[in-house]
Design a protein around this motif. Sequence first.
Motif, PDB file in Angstrom:
ATOM      1  N   PRO A  21       2.823  10.234   5.471  1.00  0.00           N
ATOM      2  CA  PRO A  21       3.597  10.253   4.227  1.00  0.00           C
ATOM      3  C   PRO A  21       4.335   8.946   4.003  1.00  0.00           C
ATOM      4  CG  PRO A  21       4.793  11.419   5.925  1.00  0.00           C
ATOM      5  CD  PRO A  21       3.478  10.999   6.540  1.00  0.00           C
ATOM      6  N   LEU A  22       5.051   8.897   2.904  1.00  0.00           N
ATOM      7  CA  LEU A  22       5.773   7.686   2.523  1.00  0.00           C
ATOM      8  C   LEU A  22       6.832   7.304   3.546  1.00  0.00           C
ATOM      9  CD1 LEU A  22       5.880   5.683   0.133  1.00  0.00           C
ATOM     10  CD2 LEU A  22       7.608   7.155  -0.909  1.00  0.00           C
ATOM     11  N   THR A  23       7.467   8.282   4.166  1.00  0.00           N
ATOM     12  CA  THR A  23       8.531   7.979   5.123  1.00  0.00           C
ATOM     13  C   THR A  23       8.007   7.222   6.340  1.00  0.00           C
ATOM     14  OG1 THR A  23       8.198  10.223   6.001  1.00  0.00           O
ATOM     15  CG2 THR A  23      10.035   9.889   4.472  1.00  0.00           C
ATOM     16  N   VAL A  24       6.777   7.505   6.750  1.00  0.00           N
ATOM     17  CA  VAL A  24       6.187   6.785   7.885  1.00  0.00           C
ATOM     18  C   VAL A  24       6.006   5.317   7.533  1.00  0.00           C
ATOM     19  CG1 VAL A  24       4.125   6.569   9.323  1.00  0.00           C
ATOM     20  CG2 VAL A  24       5.078   8.826   8.829  1.00  0.00           C
ATOM     21  N   ARG A  25       5.512   5.050   6.325  1.00  0.00           N
ATOM     22  CA  ARG A  25       5.308   3.663   5.902  1.00  0.00           C
ATOM     23  C   ARG A  25       6.633   2.930   5.751  1.00  0.00           C
ATOM     24  NH1 ARG A  25       1.978  -0.206   6.900  1.00  0.00           N
ATOM     25  NH2 ARG A  25       1.409  -1.519   5.127  1.00  0.00           N
ATOM     26  N   LEU A  26       7.658   3.610   5.247  1.00  0.00           N
ATOM     27  CA  LEU A  26       8.969   2.979   5.111  1.00  0.00           C
ATOM     28  C   LEU A  26       9.557   2.655   6.483  1.00  0.00           C
ATOM     29  CD1 LEU A  26      10.602   5.039   2.222  1.00  0.00           C
ATOM     30  CD2 LEU A  26       9.732   2.700   2.134  1.00  0.00           C
ATOM     31  N   ALA A  27       9.344   3.531   7.448  1.00  0.00           N
ATOM     32  CA  ALA A  27       9.810   3.244   8.813  1.00  0.00           C
ATOM     33  C   ALA A  27       9.112   2.017   9.382  1.00  0.00           C
ATOM     34  CB  ALA A  27       9.570   4.455   9.712  1.00  0.00           C
TER      35      ALA A  27
ATOM     36  N   GLN B  49       0.814  -1.218   0.000  1.00  0.00           N
ATOM     37  CA  GLN B  49       0.000   0.000   0.000  1.00  0.00           C
ATOM     38  C   GLN B  49       0.848   1.269   0.000  1.00  0.00           C
ATOM     39  OE1 GLN B  49      -2.515  -0.613   3.459  1.00  0.00           O
ATOM     40  NE2 GLN B  49      -4.152  -1.404   2.168  1.00  0.00           N
ATOM     41  N   LEU B  50       2.027   1.243  -0.593  1.00  0.00           N
ATOM     42  CA  LEU B  50       2.843   2.454  -0.658  1.00  0.00           C
ATOM     43  C   LEU B  50       2.241   3.488  -1.602  1.00  0.00           C
ATOM     44  CD1 LEU B  50       6.611   1.443  -0.633  1.00  0.00           C
ATOM     45  CD2 LEU B  50       5.218   2.329   1.209  1.00  0.00           C
TER      46      LEU B  50
ATOM     47  N   LEU C 252       5.053  13.102  11.171  1.00  0.00           N
ATOM     48  CA  LEU C 252       4.504  12.151  12.139  1.00  0.00           C
ATOM     49  C   LEU C 252       3.850  12.867  13.308  1.00  0.00           C
ATOM     50  CD1 LEU C 252       4.256   9.138  12.763  1.00  0.00           C
ATOM     51  CD2 LEU C 252       6.434   9.267  13.962  1.00  0.00           C
ATOM     52  N   ILE C 253       4.410  14.014  13.720  1.00  0.00           N
ATOM     53  CA  ILE C 253       3.862  14.750  14.865  1.00  0.00           C
ATOM     54  C   ILE C 253       2.592  15.495  14.494  1.00  0.00           C
ATOM     55  CG2 ILE C 253       4.293  16.692  16.421  1.00  0.00           C
ATOM     56  CD1 ILE C 253       7.175  15.800  16.596  1.00  0.00           C
ATOM     57  N   PHE C 254       2.608  16.202  13.373  1.00  0.00           N
ATOM     58  CA  PHE C 254       1.492  17.096  13.048  1.00  0.00           C
ATOM     59  C   PHE C 254       0.437  16.462  12.146  1.00  0.00           C
ATOM     60  CE2 PHE C 254       5.051  20.064  13.902  1.00  0.00           C
ATOM     61  CZ  PHE C 254       4.504  20.692  14.996  1.00  0.00           C
ATOM     62  N   ALA C 255       0.790  15.396  11.416  1.00  0.00           N
ATOM     63  CA  ALA C 255      -0.202  14.732  10.578  1.00  0.00           C
ATOM     64  C   ALA C 255      -0.652  13.409  11.156  1.00  0.00           C
ATOM     65  CB  ALA C 255       0.354  14.501   9.168  1.00  0.00           C
ATOM     66  N   GLY C 256       0.117  12.870  12.088  1.00  0.00           N
ATOM     67  CA  GLY C 256      -0.243  11.594  12.667  1.00  0.00           C
ATOM     68  C   GLY C 256       0.204  10.434  11.788  1.00  0.00           C
ATOM     69  N   GLY C 257       0.009   9.231  12.280  1.00  0.00           N
ATOM     70  CA  GLY C 257       0.440   8.051  11.537  1.00  0.00           C
ATOM     71  C   GLY C 257      -0.684   7.316  10.859  1.00  0.00           C
ATOM     72  N   GLY C 258      -1.838   7.957  10.719  1.00  0.00           N
ATOM     73  CA  GLY C 258      -2.973   7.303  10.071  1.00  0.00           C
ATOM     74  C   GLY C 258      -2.800   7.166   8.573  1.00  0.00           C
ATOM     75  N   ASP C 259      -3.553   6.241   7.983  1.00  0.00           N
ATOM     76  CA  ASP C 259      -3.454   6.016   6.545  1.00  0.00           C
ATOM     77  C   ASP C 259      -3.883   7.234   5.732  1.00  0.00           C
ATOM     78  OD1 ASP C 259      -2.665   3.506   7.224  1.00  0.00           O
ATOM     79  OD2 ASP C 259      -4.604   2.537   6.810  1.00  0.00           O
ATOM     80  N   GLU C 260      -4.736   8.097   6.312  1.00  0.00           N
ATOM     81  CA  GLU C 260      -5.268   9.233   5.544  1.00  0.00           C
ATOM     82  C   GLU C 260      -4.228  10.325   5.329  1.00  0.00           C
ATOM     83  OE1 GLU C 260      -6.453   8.255   8.425  1.00  0.00           O
ATOM     84  OE2 GLU C 260      -8.322   7.171   7.975  1.00  0.00           O
ATOM     85  N   THR C 261      -3.272  10.474   6.252  1.00  0.00           N
ATOM     86  CA  THR C 261      -2.349  11.615   6.177  1.00  0.00           C
ATOM     87  C   THR C 261      -0.881  11.231   6.267  1.00  0.00           C
ATOM     88  OG1 THR C 261      -2.562  11.898   8.585  1.00  0.00           O
ATOM     89  CG2 THR C 261      -4.030  13.207   7.182  1.00  0.00           C
TER      90      THR C 261
END
Length: 319
Positions: free
Chosen positions: A267-273, A93-94, A256-265
Amino acid sequence: MTTASPTVGAGVQPPAPLTRAARVRKRLNSRTATLVSIVLALLWTIPTFGLFISSFRPEDQIKTTGWWTFFSDPQFTLQNYQDVLFSTGSSGQLASYFINSLAITIPSVLFPIAFASLAAYALAWINFKGRDWLYIGIFALQIVPLQMALVPLLRFFSTGVTLGGVQLLPAWDLVDEQKFAQVWFAHTCFALPFAVYLLHNFISQLPGDLMEAARVDGATHPKIFRTIVLPLITPALAAIGIFQFLWVWNDLLVALIFAGGGDETAPLTVRLAELAGTRGNEWQRLTAGAFVSIVVPLLVFLSLQRYFVRGLLAGSVKG
């Protein structure tokens, strides 16, 4: 019979001294500088090339041999990209996160460029009280660590601004995709000091006669900025755009701080982490995901690289 060597008194002019910009250009065009550039380019390119090759190798090959063995035993597959981009499992789901990164990055680049160019023009060509002190304050903001502003800015979003018990600004109370606005605001604030500083150095060195002639012809500041300044500062705008795009696209902490880790917001870097943390043994997926993340910044840099050096040198040399 001897011939007299030409002298200045005989009407021969001595060669004009090189300007500072010409001396810098001459040194950058030397053989040593060229050799150093080639070595640095190889050091940066070889790992990226290896990552590209690995992203197309089958799982059994990438886990047992190095990427350089591809040339002696070439095996090719697109399954790695299929898994990370479109699969519904924990390692895929990237594609949706890729769209989130674009939604975060593009406004976070355009907003600071627009605001910084207007501020830099005002600080360079509009006389008002306290202008120099304001510029010094903006320049000093560059030394403030980004991490020091995260908590106050997050408090601003969550509780608003209260002074003496009076609510001056309400809390933002954003949800889901609305949180993109918080990330845009944060990245714009963090980027403005450097962008204003760089653009001010460029704009302040534009010919004063050009500005004066425009004012004599009746041009107002908005018209001067739109028709004269903007076309001339394209290299600096491109340099800032590259820096800001790379920073925002590769950012993990702010998003990660201001948009959160949800699927809606997220970014790609969160998913890669998450991939690196939960699927660290799936190297073939990590290489494919990592290469997906660098494709867009690479294209942006290559398309604007002709302006990059000119923008970086803006204001550093004169003459």
